[in-house]
Design a protein around this motif. Structure first.
Motif, PDB file in Angstrom:
ATOM      1  N   GLY A  61      -3.202  -7.151  -2.270  1.00  0.00           N
ATOM      2  CA  GLY A  61      -2.634  -5.801  -3.250  1.00  0.00           C
ATOM      3  C   GLY A  61      -3.599  -4.926  -1.945  1.00  0.00           C
ATOM      4  O   GLY A  61      -3.524  -4.235  -0.679  1.00  0.00           O
TER       5      GLY A  61
ATOM      6  N   ALA B 252      -8.945  -0.140  -2.279  1.00  0.00           N
ATOM      7  CA  ALA B 252      -9.353  -0.009  -2.867  1.00  0.00           C
ATOM      8  C   ALA B 252     -10.010   1.773  -2.714  1.00  0.00           C
ATOM      9  O   ALA B 252      -9.891   3.176  -3.144  1.00  0.00           O
ATOM     10  CB  ALA B 252     -10.711   0.063  -3.765  1.00  0.00           C
TER      11      ALA B 252
ATOM     12  N   ASN C  47      -1.353  -1.227   1.295  1.00  0.00           N
ATOM     13  CA  ASN C  47      -0.906  -2.506   1.570  1.00  0.00           C
ATOM     14  C   ASN C  47      -1.818  -3.338   1.918  1.00  0.00           C
ATOM     15  O   ASN C  47      -1.324  -3.354   3.323  1.00  0.00           O
ATOM     16  CB  ASN C  47       0.538  -2.522   1.797  1.00  0.00           C
TER      17      ASN C  47
ATOM     18  N   THR D  69       1.077  -7.772   1.017  1.00  0.00           N
ATOM     19  CA  THR D  69       1.478  -8.009  -0.232  1.00  0.00           C
ATOM     20  C   THR D  69       2.764  -7.957  -0.360  1.00  0.00           C
ATOM     21  O   THR D  69       3.935  -8.600  -0.968  1.00  0.00           O
ATOM     22  CB  THR D  69       1.689  -6.741  -1.315  1.00  0.00           C
TER      23      THR D  69
ATOM     24  N   TYR E  27       3.874  -7.205  -8.134  1.00  0.00           N
ATOM     25  CA  TYR E  27       3.261  -8.071  -8.089  1.00  0.00           C
ATOM     26  C   TYR E  27       1.627  -8.080  -8.151  1.00  0.00           C
ATOM     27  O   TYR E  27       0.978  -8.215  -8.401  1.00  0.00           O
ATOM     28  CB  TYR E  27       3.883  -9.714  -9.174  1.00  0.00           C
TER      29      TYR E  27
ATOM     30  N   LEU F 118       0.881  -5.791  -5.729  1.00  0.00           N
ATOM     31  CA  LEU F 118       0.189  -5.172  -5.482  1.00  0.00           C
ATOM     32  C   LEU F 118      -1.866  -4.107  -6.037  1.00  0.00           C
ATOM     33  O   LEU F 118      -2.508  -4.363  -5.614  1.00  0.00           O
ATOM     34  CB  LEU F 118       0.733  -3.275  -6.315  1.00  0.00           C
ATOM     35  N   GLY F 119      -1.865  -4.515  -7.486  1.00  0.00           N
ATOM     36  CA  GLY F 119      -3.046  -4.941  -7.864  1.00  0.00           C
ATOM     37  C   GLY F 119      -3.601  -6.140  -7.915  1.00  0.00           C
ATOM     38  O   GLY F 119      -4.968  -6.876  -7.815  1.00  0.00           O
TER      39      GLY F 119
ATOM     40  N   ASN G 181      -4.249 -12.117 -10.066  1.00  0.00           N
ATOM     41  CA  ASN G 181      -5.338 -11.441 -11.662  1.00  0.00           C
ATOM     42  C   ASN G 181      -5.801 -13.567 -11.050  1.00  0.00           C
ATOM     43  O   ASN G 181      -5.250 -14.517 -11.148  1.00  0.00           O
ATOM     44  CB  ASN G 181      -3.864 -12.523 -12.567  1.00  0.00           C
TER      45      ASN G 181
ATOM     46  N   ILE H  36      -1.195 -11.199 -17.578  1.00  0.00           N
ATOM     47  CA  ILE H  36      -0.081  -9.934 -17.254  1.00  0.00           C
ATOM     48  C   ILE H  36       1.336 -10.017 -17.587  1.00  0.00           C
ATOM     49  O   ILE H  36       1.780  -9.055 -17.227  1.00  0.00           O
ATOM     50  CB  ILE H  36      -0.327  -9.476 -15.118  1.00  0.00           C
TER      51      ILE H  36
ATOM     52  N   LYS I  50     -13.969  -8.528  -3.324  1.00  0.00           N
ATOM     53  CA  LYS I  50     -14.285  -7.551  -4.329  1.00  0.00           C
ATOM     54  C   LYS I  50     -15.264  -7.035  -4.399  1.00  0.00           C
ATOM     55  O   LYS I  50     -15.263  -5.746  -3.311  1.00  0.00           O
ATOM     56  CB  LYS I  50     -13.479  -7.472  -5.002  1.00  0.00           C
TER      57      LYS I  50
END
Lengths: 503, 150
Positions: free
Chosen positions: A181, A184, A189, A192, A197, A199-200, A203, A408, A445
């Protein structure tokens, strides 16, 4: 603080919250009771259902599932001789022989009461310890958070099974998945491949559904579990209930096991199964009826059940106060908390104190509702054991797909769930543990973000040894890894010895 | 028909390959300015690639030199059964985009039950009812619109 607690009482006692807690307990007990399904699976499957609920209602329902699942495993342990979950293995040793003597109701009743007492003591520990730890953790900077995240990652040692090298590889892959993703800090990038989808990042719910739910379904197909029928289920009769005198003899071991469960639950990584086993062993060693253990002794049912339910609220202490999931169940709950804008960590008690106290108070209510449901619905739960796997498989698939989509509102998450499910199937075939992968993804993360912030403020890695709190966590990490590995090998040896004695 | 697999050796080789691919992909991530003391966006992926490679080699060494191995017997018939089942699930996911969640889910549940050799009509009805409950539960209860027929 008292006004926050009062506000928490108000939210917890709202009709909506009470109904959801009861629904959660019911779902948790059913999932915990059916062999092959677990409370953890139920949390993951019903997590999407909480999106439209209030934070207190949604989280309370999931906690109801968590606590109900911890007790539910005892139903199949007692009536079938097959544990509904790992945490209920020790309950089989005395629960099933007691039921075979025609005392199934007595066994279920003591398991229920012990679970409730363990759960309530655990809730008290959370209420007392959490605000204190949260206040202390407000002093943490990025250096301390990085050291804490490393401590959290060390629980991989406890969930790696036989080969810690495979556990570390699994955890590392999880950390890699967490880097997918937009970065932060620099917004680069990462992996990706031009897909919006991603980029975040992936999930969490999609990964959880794939790795745990879909993978479980694939194993059911492989092992032909859809063909298995429940045989020799012991029926509950109405004439063999628990007496007050019998309950009194169990009180010391219930209290002792509850304390053991709280201690183990508060430490990341050890888990309910280990707590149950240590509780059982401890009760056996200190009982006057030691020779009765393994032949249907009610203390042998009470001790592991008190211990495994005492883990529930206690395992939320590191999660709510430090943002470190102490178990895979807690990792699933992190997803629920963040989806309701409740970021786990010390600021939660500062910024969202009424919600936190509402959640803690709901744990008390959940255990009381579990007592009521377990007492009056025991025959329903025994009937649930005979639901054919053949019906459950398509229904589980439907829930997985609907849940993954709703996270999502995109089919991409369904594809991701499918991909992770297939990957986890082959990955676990090669005897790699799946739990470290999820823990690595959840903690990766936080670990990376704080490491990079720490480098900006401190300049180099020596902060790990020069800052006292960091040094404390590094020492705790080493101690935890060694302790968990020793405990894993000694509890497995004892479990094998107990099982061969039973055989 | 069964096949023996050395899990440590196989797992070690695959994870070493993954580590290599990860390293090369990480080279494409933008780096920070050279004089900065901070750590760049590619640091963690590269660090994980190195860690993965080290532990993969450890696993291979465990298998080859120390003979510490977990051998599994792969039941090819069982794997084929699982792969066919997986093909049904993949077809189901593709169908959702074309004919919506409700119809594709009812078709999936019937296909799965048929594949698992279920011939009791009550099971088909129960699963179809579950699909309807889940669809309406999500759509009207939770207000999450699942894919519909276009």
């Amino acid at each position: 603080m008292f006004s926050d607690i009062l506000a928490g009482f108000q939210s917890a006692f709202m009709l909506n919250s009470v109904l959801l807690m009861n629904l959660g307990v019911l779902i948790g007990i059913i999932f915990g009771a059916i062999p092959g399904l677990t409370g953890n699976l139920a949390i993951i499957l019903f997590l999407p259902a909480t999106f439209g609920m209030t934070p207190v209602g949604g989280i309370s329902m999931l906690l109801g599932i968590y606590c109900g699942g911890a007790y539910g495993g005892s139903v199949s342990s007692i009536l079938l001789g097959t544990p509904g979950s790992n945490a209920a293995v020790a309950t089989v040793f005395d629960g099933y022989p007691l039921a075979k003597k025609g005392k199934a109701r007595k066994a279920l009743t003591i398991a229920l009461i012990a679970s409730v007492i363990g759960g309530l003591i655990s809730a008290v520990s959370l209420l007392v310890a959490a605000p204190v730890i949260a206040r202390f953790a407000l002093r943490f900077g990025p250096e301390e958070y990085f050291a804490l995240s490393l401590f959290g990652l060390s629980i991989i040692a406890g969930v790696s099974g036989k080969n810690i090298v495979k556990g570390v590889i699994s955890g590392s892959i999880g950390v890699v998945i967490s880097t997918v993703g937009l970065d932060a800090i620099t917004a680069s990038n990462r992996f990706t491949f031009g897909n919006i989808y991603l980029l975040g990042g992936f999930n969490v719910l999609g990964v959880l559904l794939g790795v745990f739910a879909l993978c479980t379904i694939l194993y059911k197909i492989f092992n032909k579990e859809y063909e298995s029928k429940v045989e020799n289920q012991i029926q509950i009769t109405g004439t063999d209930d628990l007496t007050f005198k019998e309950f009194k003899t169990c009180v010391p071991c219930i209290l002792k096991s509850s304390v053991i469960g709280v201690g183990i639950g508060a430490l990341p990584g050890a888990g309910a199964a280990i707590a149950a086993f240590i509780g059982y062993n401890s009760a056996k060693n200190s009982s006057k009826n030691r020779e009765e253990f393994g032949k249907g002794c009610i203390e042998g049912v009470a001790a592991p059940e008190a211990a495994n339910n005492a883990v529930t609220a206690a395992s939320l202490i590191p999660l709510l106060t430090l943002g470190i999931p102490g178990s895979v169940n807690a990792a699933a709950l992190i997803g629920a908390l963040t989806m309701h804008d409740l970021v786990p960590g010390p600021t939660l008690f500062r910024n969202q104190a009424p919600v936190m106290y509402a959640i803690i108070i709901s744990l008390f209510l959940i255990n009381i509702f579990m007592l009521i449901q377990g007492r009056f619905l025991s025959k329903l739960f025994s009937k649930v054991l005979v639901i054919p796997n053949m019906i459950m498989i398509p229904i589980l698939i439907m829930l997985c797909v609907a849940g993954a989509y709703s996270a999502i509102k995109s089919m991409f998450n369904v594809y991701a769930m499918l991909g992770f499910g297939i990957f986890a199937y082959f990955f676990t075939k090669l005897k790699f543990p799946a739990a470290p992968l999820v823990l690595g993804m959840v903690l990766g993360k936080i670990t990376e973000f704080n490491l990079r912030r720490a480098f900006v403020t401190s300049g180099n890695i020596t902060f790990l040894f020069t800052r006292p709190i960091c040094l404390f966590f590094i020492i705790m990490t080493v101690v935890l890894v060694i302790t968990l590995r020793r405990r894993e090998s000694s509890s497995k040896t004892s479990l094998e010895r107990e099982s061969s004695e039973k055989a | 028909m069964k096949m023996k697999i050395r899990t440590n050796l196989t797992g070690g080789i695959f994870s070493a390959l993954f580590a290599g691919v990860l390293w090369f992909l990480s080279l494409g991530i933008i780096e920070v300015m050279p004089n900065s003391t901070s750590v760049g966006a590619n640091f963690f992926p590269k660090a994980m690639a190195v860690l993965l490679f080290i532990f993969s080699i450890t696993l291979i060494v465990q298998s080859v030199f120390f003979k510490k191995e977990e051998i599994i017997e792969l039941d090819l018939k069982g794997e084929l059964r699982t792969m066919i089942f997986l093909a049904i699930i993949v077809a189901y996911v593709v169908l959702i985009n074309l004919i919506g969640f409700l119809i594709s889910t009812i078709l999936m549940s019937s296909a799965v039950l048929w594949y698992l050799k279920c011939r009791d009509w009550k099971y088909y009805v129960i699963c179809a009812a579950a699909a309807i409950v889940i669809f309406f539960g999500f759509t009207y209860g939770l207000r999450i619109k699942l894919p519909k027929l276009l």
